[in-house]
Design a protein around this motif. Structure first.
Motif, PDB file in Angstrom:
ATOM      1  N   UNK A 150      40.565  30.464  43.618  1.00  0.00           N
ATOM      2  CA  UNK A 150      40.811  29.915  42.390  1.00  0.00           C
ATOM      3  C   UNK A 150      39.298  29.504  41.541  1.00  0.00           C
ATOM      4  N   UNK A 151      38.316  29.873  42.263  1.00  0.00           N
ATOM      5  CA  UNK A 151      37.167  29.642  41.486  1.00  0.00           C
ATOM      6  C   UNK A 151      36.808  30.925  40.481  1.00  0.00           C
ATOM      7  N   UNK A 152      37.670  31.949  40.981  1.00  0.00           N
ATOM      8  CA  UNK A 152      37.256  33.355  40.119  1.00  0.00           C
ATOM      9  C   UNK A 152      38.549  33.439  39.218  1.00  0.00           C
ATOM     10  N   UNK A 153      38.492  33.002  38.351  1.00  0.00           N
ATOM     11  CA  UNK A 153      39.787  33.229  37.193  1.00  0.00           C
ATOM     12  C   UNK A 153      39.974  34.216  36.213  1.00  0.00           C
ATOM     13  N   UNK A 154      38.769  35.188  36.472  1.00  0.00           N
ATOM     14  CA  UNK A 154      38.569  36.409  35.639  1.00  0.00           C
ATOM     15  C   UNK A 154      39.657  37.308  35.788  1.00  0.00           C
ATOM     16  N   UNK A 155      40.346  37.746  34.682  1.00  0.00           N
ATOM     17  CA  UNK A 155      41.298  39.058  35.117  1.00  0.00           C
ATOM     18  C   UNK A 155      40.768  40.281  35.364  1.00  0.00           C
ATOM     19  N   UNK A 156      41.709  41.019  35.804  1.00  0.00           N
ATOM     20  CA  UNK A 156      41.077  42.507  36.229  1.00  0.00           C
ATOM     21  C   UNK A 156      40.751  43.181  35.007  1.00  0.00           C
ATOM     22  N   UNK A 157      41.636  43.035  33.978  1.00  0.00           N
ATOM     23  CA  UNK A 157      41.225  43.902  32.798  1.00  0.00           C
ATOM     24  C   UNK A 157      39.826  43.233  32.072  1.00  0.00           C
ATOM     25  N   UNK A 158      39.702  42.239  32.053  1.00  0.00           N
ATOM     26  CA  UNK A 158      38.475  41.460  31.650  1.00  0.00           C
ATOM     27  C   UNK A 158      37.303  42.071  32.588  1.00  0.00           C
ATOM     28  N   UNK A 159      37.561  42.001  33.966  1.00  0.00           N
ATOM     29  CA  UNK A 159      36.374  42.633  34.655  1.00  0.00           C
ATOM     30  C   UNK A 159      36.079  44.024  34.258  1.00  0.00           C
ATOM     31  N   UNK A 160      37.161  44.960  34.420  1.00  0.00           N
ATOM     32  CA  UNK A 160      36.909  46.236  33.752  1.00  0.00           C
ATOM     33  C   UNK A 160      35.980  46.390  32.551  1.00  0.00           C
TER      34      UNK A 160
END
Length: 279
Positions: free
Chosen positions: A10-20
């Motif tokens: 829950x502390x890592x809410x970044x989405x996959x596309x945002x990470x890419x």
């Protein structure tokens, strides 16, 4: 993708596309051959390398002058300066330039030099700057010389070319007819050249050639700002590029990557130099 994959923590809410998007950790490969994707755009190279490559459209190979003796130059500045700071180690690339190409095919290109200054290190415009008066149908000219040598035998080193081409292009402002001048270079040129820790021992005089009583800085600036004079940028390399090898590589059916990179580096340098009003 964001619906299918999500963080269990829950502390890592970044989405996959945002990470890419943030890390650019992906490659876009177009279905159409001959295109690539970079910086948000689909691009197609304008240069056609291969068996039908025509250098007349680019002048890349035409801008290269083969100097056979430079194949054996394995050091740019040498490890030890000459005794009493008289110059650079014999046989290194700086020594070849300092001796005006004596004993090599470069000698004719340095003919008649009236000013030669080493501007290497610090806020440098070039490794060397040379002035030649008008002679035998040649207009007077000022030449900004950039040098690079490789200790490892190479026929086409794109990485080494990248360094020296970048150096040449970043200082084109001072080559231009409407440039800002050399910005008090005489203060630097009054001091010895010191290449520590790579080169042991200083070179006492940066101004290698200049008429007695002449300010090298003022004379170079005067020629740069003279519309009747030629302004040139030279890249002199030792043991890292062979003209015949580059030509062979660019004409291959599947040109190797380092040759294509080298060609684009040279083309960019030629184009930007021309835009600055030099050649």
């Amino acid at each position: 993708l964001d619906a299918l994959y999500y963080a269990a923590d829950s502390d890592k809410s970044e989405s996959l596309t945002s990470y890419f998007n943030r890390t650019q950790a992906f490659r876009v490969i177009p279905a159409t051959a001959g295109y690539f994707y970079a910086l948000g755009q689909f691009c197609r190279p304008l240069l056609s390398f291969g068996p039908d490559y025509d250098d007349a459209s680019t002048g890349i190979l035409g801008s290269l002058v083969a100097i056979p003796e430079l194949r054996n130059v394995l050091s740019e500045k040498g490890r030890q300066s000459k005794p009493r700071g008289a110059g650079w180690e014999r046989g290194c690339l700086f020594d070849v330039i300092d001796s005006l190409g004596a004993g090599t095919a470069l000698q004719t290109h340095f003919d008649g030099a009236s000013i030669l200054v080493c501007d290497d290190l610090g806020s440098e415009t070039a490794d060397f700057i040379m002035v030649q008066p008008a002679r035998a149908g040649r207009r007077k000219r000022v030449v900004f010389i950039h040098a690079k040598a490789s200790s490892v035998r190479r026929e086409c080193s794109a990485s080494d070319l990248h360094d020296v081409c970048a150096q040449a292009q970043k200082n084109l402002r001072e080559v231009s007819l409407f440039g800002v001048g050399l910005d008090r270079k005489h203060e630097k040129w009054d001091d010895p050249w010191n290449g520590l820790p790579h080169t042991q021992g200083p070179v006492t005089r940066r101004i290698r050639i200049a008429p007695r009583g002449t300010s090298a800085e003022q004379e170079i600036t005067r020629v740069v700002q003279d519309p009747s004079a030629d302004r040139e940028v030279w890249i002199i390399v030792g043991n890292l590029l062979q003209r015949t090898a580059l030509s062979d590589y660019l004409h291959e059916r599947n040109p190797r990557g380092n040759a294509v990179q080298a060609a684009y580096l040279l083309l960019s340098t030629i184009s930007n130099t021309a835009a600055a009003g030099a050649c």
